[in-house]
Write a protein that holds these residues in place. Sequence first.
Motif, PDB file in Angstrom:
ATOM      1  N   MET A 139       0.872  -1.160   0.212  1.00  0.00           N
ATOM      2  CA  MET A 139      -0.028  -0.092  -0.198  1.00  0.00           C
ATOM      3  C   MET A 139       0.729   1.134   0.204  1.00  0.00           C
ATOM      4  O   MET A 139       1.470   1.600   0.943  1.00  0.00           O
ATOM      5  N   ALA A 140       1.109   1.727  -0.947  1.00  0.00           N
ATOM      6  CA  ALA A 140       2.173   3.009  -1.232  1.00  0.00           C
ATOM      7  C   ALA A 140       1.173   4.322  -1.344  1.00  0.00           C
ATOM      8  O   ALA A 140       0.362   4.344  -2.001  1.00  0.00           O
ATOM      9  N   PRO A 141       2.025   5.381  -0.911  1.00  0.00           N
ATOM     10  CA  PRO A 141       1.416   6.750  -0.964  1.00  0.00           C
ATOM     11  C   PRO A 141       1.404   7.106  -2.471  1.00  0.00           C
ATOM     12  O   PRO A 141       2.473   6.704  -3.071  1.00  0.00           O
ATOM     13  N   VAL A 142       0.675   8.056  -2.843  1.00  0.00           N
ATOM     14  CA  VAL A 142       0.388   8.537  -4.094  1.00  0.00           C
ATOM     15  C   VAL A 142       0.879  10.068  -4.131  1.00  0.00           C
ATOM     16  O   VAL A 142       0.288  10.743  -3.350  1.00  0.00           O
ATOM     17  N   ASP A 143       2.031  10.284  -4.962  1.00  0.00           N
ATOM     18  CA  ASP A 143       2.336  11.594  -4.952  1.00  0.00           C
ATOM     19  C   ASP A 143       1.341  12.583  -5.718  1.00  0.00           C
ATOM     20  O   ASP A 143       1.083  13.770  -5.407  1.00  0.00           O
ATOM     21  N   ARG A 144       0.675  12.012  -6.990  1.00  0.00           N
ATOM     22  CA  ARG A 144       0.162  12.855  -7.664  1.00  0.00           C
ATOM     23  C   ARG A 144      -1.007  11.805  -8.370  1.00  0.00           C
ATOM     24  O   ARG A 144      -0.724  10.855  -8.696  1.00  0.00           O
ATOM     25  N   ALA A 145      -2.110  12.695  -8.607  1.00  0.00           N
ATOM     26  CA  ALA A 145      -3.219  11.734  -8.980  1.00  0.00           C
ATOM     27  C   ALA A 145      -3.908  12.632 -10.235  1.00  0.00           C
ATOM     28  O   ALA A 145      -4.197  13.845 -10.078  1.00  0.00           O
ATOM     29  N   MET A 146      -4.233  11.898 -11.453  1.00  0.00           N
ATOM     30  CA  MET A 146      -4.678  12.765 -12.612  1.00  0.00           C
ATOM     31  C   MET A 146      -6.114  12.094 -12.767  1.00  0.00           C
ATOM     32  O   MET A 146      -6.124  10.750 -13.085  1.00  0.00           O
ATOM     33  N   VAL A 147      -7.243  12.918 -13.030  1.00  0.00           N
ATOM     34  CA  VAL A 147      -8.340  12.473 -13.644  1.00  0.00           C
ATOM     35  C   VAL A 147      -8.857  13.304 -14.784  1.00  0.00           C
ATOM     36  O   VAL A 147      -8.512  14.672 -14.891  1.00  0.00           O
ATOM     37  N   HIS A 148      -9.364  12.835 -15.924  1.00  0.00           N
ATOM     38  CA  HIS A 148      -9.844  13.449 -16.928  1.00  0.00           C
ATOM     39  C   HIS A 148     -11.436  13.319 -17.261  1.00  0.00           C
ATOM     40  O   HIS A 148     -12.171  12.699 -16.378  1.00  0.00           O
ATOM     41  N   ASP A 149     -11.811  13.934 -18.502  1.00  0.00           N
ATOM     42  CA  ASP A 149     -13.275  13.859 -18.519  1.00  0.00           C
ATOM     43  C   ASP A 149     -13.851  12.555 -18.749  1.00  0.00           C
ATOM     44  O   ASP A 149     -15.138  12.370 -18.529  1.00  0.00           O
ATOM     45  N   ILE A 150     -13.134  11.551 -19.301  1.00  0.00           N
ATOM     46  CA  ILE A 150     -13.671  10.375 -19.446  1.00  0.00           C
ATOM     47  C   ILE A 150     -13.820   9.418 -18.479  1.00  0.00           C
ATOM     48  O   ILE A 150     -14.858   8.860 -18.276  1.00  0.00           O
ATOM     49  N   THR A 151     -12.658   9.144 -17.648  1.00  0.00           N
ATOM     50  CA  THR A 151     -12.763   8.235 -16.556  1.00  0.00           C
ATOM     51  C   THR A 151     -12.984   8.866 -15.394  1.00  0.00           C
ATOM     52  O   THR A 151     -13.242   8.349 -14.289  1.00  0.00           O
ATOM     53  N   GLY A 152     -12.972  10.216 -15.360  1.00  0.00           N
ATOM     54  CA  GLY A 152     -12.908  10.937 -13.847  1.00  0.00           C
ATOM     55  C   GLY A 152     -14.373  10.940 -13.381  1.00  0.00           C
ATOM     56  O   GLY A 152     -14.463  10.494 -12.195  1.00  0.00           O
ATOM     57  N   PRO A 153     -15.453  10.942 -14.103  1.00  0.00           N
ATOM     58  CA  PRO A 153     -16.843  11.123 -13.562  1.00  0.00           C
ATOM     59  C   PRO A 153     -16.999   9.660 -12.668  1.00  0.00           C
ATOM     60  O   PRO A 153     -17.694   9.789 -11.569  1.00  0.00           O
ATOM     61  N   LEU A 154     -16.635   8.767 -13.179  1.00  0.00           N
ATOM     62  CA  LEU A 154     -16.838   7.470 -12.747  1.00  0.00           C
ATOM     63  C   LEU A 154     -16.069   7.239 -11.531  1.00  0.00           C
ATOM     64  O   LEU A 154     -16.400   6.860 -10.433  1.00  0.00           O
ATOM     65  N   ALA A 155     -14.872   7.787 -11.693  1.00  0.00           N
ATOM     66  CA  ALA A 155     -13.851   7.825 -10.216  1.00  0.00           C
ATOM     67  C   ALA A 155     -14.478   8.542  -9.157  1.00  0.00           C
ATOM     68  O   ALA A 155     -14.732   8.204  -7.948  1.00  0.00           O
ATOM     69  N   VAL A 156     -15.166   9.762  -9.473  1.00  0.00           N
ATOM     70  CA  VAL A 156     -15.766  10.615  -8.463  1.00  0.00           C
ATOM     71  C   VAL A 156     -16.927   9.803  -7.853  1.00  0.00           C
ATOM     72  O   VAL A 156     -17.199   9.958  -6.697  1.00  0.00           O
ATOM     73  N   GLN A 197     -12.999  14.637 -24.974  1.00  0.00           N
ATOM     74  CA  GLN A 197     -14.197  15.325 -25.539  1.00  0.00           C
ATOM     75  C   GLN A 197     -14.178  16.881 -25.621  1.00  0.00           C
ATOM     76  O   GLN A 197     -15.042  17.104 -24.740  1.00  0.00           O
ATOM     77  N   VAL A 198     -13.451  17.466 -26.240  1.00  0.00           N
ATOM     78  CA  VAL A 198     -13.089  18.925 -25.961  1.00  0.00           C
ATOM     79  C   VAL A 198     -13.244  19.640 -27.449  1.00  0.00           C
ATOM     80  O   VAL A 198     -12.479  19.227 -28.275  1.00  0.00           O
ATOM     81  N   PRO A 199     -13.880  20.814 -27.465  1.00  0.00           N
ATOM     82  CA  PRO A 199     -14.879  21.092 -26.601  1.00  0.00           C
ATOM     83  C   PRO A 199     -16.017  20.014 -26.566  1.00  0.00           C
ATOM     84  O   PRO A 199     -16.114  19.225 -27.586  1.00  0.00           O
ATOM     85  N   ALA A 200     -17.008  19.916 -25.505  1.00  0.00           N
ATOM     86  CA  ALA A 200     -18.039  18.895 -25.370  1.00  0.00           C
ATOM     87  C   ALA A 200     -18.619  18.704 -26.629  1.00  0.00           C
ATOM     88  O   ALA A 200     -18.957  19.710 -27.387  1.00  0.00           O
ATOM     89  N   ASP A 201     -18.605  17.407 -27.266  1.00  0.00           N
ATOM     90  CA  ASP A 201     -19.337  16.984 -28.444  1.00  0.00           C
ATOM     91  C   ASP A 201     -20.503  16.397 -28.367  1.00  0.00           C
ATOM     92  O   ASP A 201     -21.087  16.040 -29.340  1.00  0.00           O
ATOM     93  N   SER A 202     -21.171  16.397 -27.047  1.00  0.00           N
ATOM     94  CA  SER A 202     -22.469  15.939 -26.817  1.00  0.00           C
ATOM     95  C   SER A 202     -23.215  16.576 -25.584  1.00  0.00           C
ATOM     96  O   SER A 202     -22.208  17.104 -24.774  1.00  0.00           O
ATOM     97  N   VAL A 203     -24.298  16.451 -25.600  1.00  0.00           N
ATOM     98  CA  VAL A 203     -24.922  16.758 -24.249  1.00  0.00           C
ATOM     99  C   VAL A 203     -24.454  15.711 -23.012  1.00  0.00           C
ATOM    100  O   VAL A 203     -23.887  16.239 -22.111  1.00  0.00           O
ATOM    101  N   PRO A 204     -24.355  14.450 -23.166  1.00  0.00           N
ATOM    102  CA  PRO A 204     -23.656  13.834 -21.948  1.00  0.00           C
ATOM    103  C   PRO A 204     -22.392  14.199 -21.647  1.00  0.00           C
ATOM    104  O   PRO A 204     -21.907  14.062 -20.487  1.00  0.00           O
ATOM    105  N   ALA A 205     -21.616  14.455 -22.740  1.00  0.00           N
ATOM    106  CA  ALA A 205     -20.173  14.816 -22.536  1.00  0.00           C
ATOM    107  C   ALA A 205     -20.168  16.189 -21.590  1.00  0.00           C
ATOM    108  O   ALA A 205     -19.385  16.338 -20.705  1.00  0.00           O
ATOM    109  N   ALA A 206     -21.179  17.059 -21.986  1.00  0.00           N
ATOM    110  CA  ALA A 206     -20.874  18.248 -21.402  1.00  0.00           C
ATOM    111  C   ALA A 206     -21.419  18.230 -19.940  1.00  0.00           C
ATOM    112  O   ALA A 206     -21.039  18.765 -19.006  1.00  0.00           O
TER     113      ALA A 206
END
Lengths: 165, 417
Positions: free
Chosen positions: B25-42, B66-75
């Motif tokens: 179980m190691a400490p994490v120095d930095r974590a990155m989330v983006h628009d595709i996999t981030g919503p599920l992580a949150v 998906q930039v700029p948002a290309d659909s209503v679900p992406a937005a």
Amino acid sequence: MRIWKFGDDIDTDAIIPGRFLTEYEPEKLAVHLFEGTRDDCRTGVQPGDIIVAGKNFGCGSSREHAPLALLGAGVKIVVAESFARIFYRNAVNTGLLPLVCPDTGGLEEGHEATVDIDNGVLTSDGVAYPIEPVPPFMQAIIDAGGLVEYAKEMKEVELCTGSQR
Amino acid sequence: MGATLVEKIFSSRCDRGVRAGEVVMAPVDRAMVHDITGPLAVRVFKEMDGEQVFDPARIVMLFDHQVPADSVPAAENQQFMREFAREQEIHNYDLREGVCHQVLMEKGHAAPGEIIVGSDSHTCTYGAAGAFATGIGSTDMGFVLKFGALYFRVPESIEVTVSGTFAPRVGAKDLILSIAGDIGAGGATYQALEFCGETIETMPMTGRMTCCNMAIEMGAKAGIVPPDAVTREYVQARRPGAEIADLAPDRDAVYADRRAYDVTDLVPQVAVPHNVDHVVDVGEVAGTHIDQVFIGSCTNGRYEDFVEAAEVLGDRKFSDDIRVIVVPASKEEYLKTLRAGLIEKFVEAGALVEAPCCGPCMGGAFGLLAPGEVSLSTSNRNFRGRQGSTEAEVYLCSPATAAASAITGAITDPREL
């Protein structure tokens, strides 16, 4: 349970194409499972069916939508000769059981199979195929019912604890 | 018994000797989330009864797929993420800066000896900065957002020694494609690639990023380059005052495998559909008709890539028979390219130049292919259906090969123009 047979290097783009990743509910993702690559499986898969594949199943993107799409379609088990690292972990975390079977070559599409996890054996057409045990640290997560349930019980983590393989 | 670079990073972050194969179980120095996999992580973070993230300063959020948002679900997904960032006081670059891997590197979010995770498989790019960086799924990321740590099985390493000097119009992308062809799509599963040797030592950060980026295409958990003067200069320019860990594998480190490559006679490489490890010399596929060329992505969307493409282009035009899509990997790279006059040059030659984002790489926002169409792309994956129709074909190559092919309308060896 009925077998859906796949080959080597089945990538996550094939399991769930990128354009459907705005969805996150398993049932909605399942509508697009294998869309364009195995449409017969997408429309024909029944709850309880299993995916059987060759080497490196789930390679590519980190998208957890891939195991979720399988779960949404009622697939609870994927048996492969080997798994890509991120997919394997995502599967365990979300409750899809990834089982490693060193040789899936003899298993046939559409045939019935039974899986005995406790004894590590998959049986189909009267032939027994050995299944490797799930690593202990993964088993703990599976036993808890996935990483969400596992994490709910934790107030904080004890850093740098761990175990040998 | 000595330790590999990766074992040293885990040992350092865990304050004890950690070996490959161990689960920690190691400490994490930095974590990155983006628009595709981030919503599920949150969502997972909230399901885990997460209330406050472990440390907002160690989390980076941005939108690039998906930039700029290309659909209503992406937005809606981006709106959901913006609200979470605001509520948790997480720094959100939103859609202003570009592709996650380029942006994290250039904003100084990666440094030697750190453990970095991102909910994107090409997170291994940050190995160029001497970090142990790996892609994870959304549930793992939800756990990281809550606890700031994650279980890791410390990987064994493959030592990849590279020697020799590249011939003109041959570079890092050709090298990593040839390595992928050699090791295979699953040949390094659960391992780390530790790049070393004179060619890597003299390689600028851009080429190192290209190499580390594609470690995942061999199934590797990470790709990493031992930090040196190049790393130091790059990181300190972006994180002033940063203490840079002195880090190198021991001479007697135990490797799962050792592989040596000499680039002296390397020729431009092309990955043919539909696997990244189906790699051939450009001559074997020269003349193949193409419909679209994409120059961009976290693999090859940097200023230096565009300079290479522009040099090949010279005063010529791109073929009218194909679409050429140019997408800088970040705002910084876009502006450098713009100020050097290259954007104008590409547009005049017939290209479409889009704002920094992942572009056609994931087949999300734009640039999708119709059935039967063929694309040549500087990105990192050519899986079936990756850039649109499952009946389309994607070839992968370097920016030089992409530019040469965009001029002729067929796959072309850039050394012949």
